[in-house]
Design an enzyme around this catalytic site. Structure first.
Site: not given
Ligand code: DX5
Ligand code: ZN
Length: 226
Positions: A12, A36, A38, A40, A69, A71, A140, A178
């Site tokens: 990620s 990956h 993320d 947000m 992903h 969010m 998650m 994740d």
């Molecule tokens: C959290 C993200 C993850 C995050 C994981 O909201 O969706 O993908 O990057 O990070 P680690 O592996 O550090 O928990």
């Molecule tokens: Zn993620």
């Protein structure tokens, strides 16, 4: 019986050094399976990351397929934007979608593999009537929004149940986990049936991320072959 070939690792980039993002990705490019991403929005989760523009600028410079992903609230608004960039998977949150089936259809219509993510407190039964349409479930193991959080062990039975349901229904489902994945928690989630490990801080804080990924994959893939 659904046979899964190997464990895949998806670093990620949330935990990468954004000031040299391309160099960071190059460290994992040859060893990882997916990248990956993320996304947000500061509403669905209490953090803002980056948008599709970052992916557009990476496109063509790296070989890893994007595993996006979302969010975000109203995920349906963003499917077209990310489909245009080109992704292997687009996942969105069950908790964020009022019309879950409609969002799944939007993703599948673009020929992109579709995933649904479940927050730690969301039960797997929320996907009962949609599971056969999905390619991926993202379990998650932290409350989404930040990297570097601690793994929530209460999600382990959810992974086990999802895998059981997929096998019973003969659905070729990828199960990703994740959040909080390191060498210890990775073993636990793989033992329950996960086959994609999303890892942020564990990989990007390591001095040799590429080597780490290869070692993890070798270990798991030997273990599965036994
Ligand atoms: C959290 C993200 C993850 C995050 C994981 O909201 O969706 O993908 O990057 O990070 P680690 O592996 O550090 O928990
Ligand atoms: Zn993620």
């Amino acid at each position: 019986m659904v046979i899964h070939v190997g464990i895949r690792i998806a670093p990620s980039i949330l935990s990468a050094d954004f000031s040299c993002l391309l160099d960071e990705i190059k460290k994992v490019e040859k060893n990882a399976d997916l990248l990956h991403i993320d996304i947000m929005d500061g509403h669905f989760v209490p953090n803002i990351s980056f948008g599709a523009g970052v992916l557009k600028s990476l496109k063509g410079k790296i070989k890893l397929p994007f595993d996006v992903h979302l969010m975000v609230r109203n995920p349906e608004r963003w499917i077209e934007v990310f489909a245009e960039v080109g992704c292997e998977f687009i996942s969105f949150h069950q908790e964020a979608a009022v019309h879950l089936d409609r969002v799944v259809n939007l993703i599948k219509k673009r020929g992109i593999k579709c995933g649904v993510a479940l927050n730690p407190a969301t039960p797997e039964v929320m996907l009962n009537y949609i599971l056969s349409k999905l390619d991926l479930v993202v379990v998650m193991a932290v409350n989404p929004g930040f990297g570097g959080q601690e793994f929530i062990p209460g999600v382990l039975p959810k992974i086990r149940n999802m895998r059981k349901i997929a096998e019973r229904e003969n659905i070729n489902l990828d199960i990703a986990v994740d959040g909080g994945i390191n060498e210890v928690t990775a073993k636990k989630v793989v033992a329950e049936g996960a086959n994609i490990l999303i890892m942020g801080s564990f990989i990007f804080r390591h001095p040799d991320p590429g080597k780490l990924i290869t070692e993890l994959k070798n270990e798991f893939n030997e273990r599965r072959a036994m």
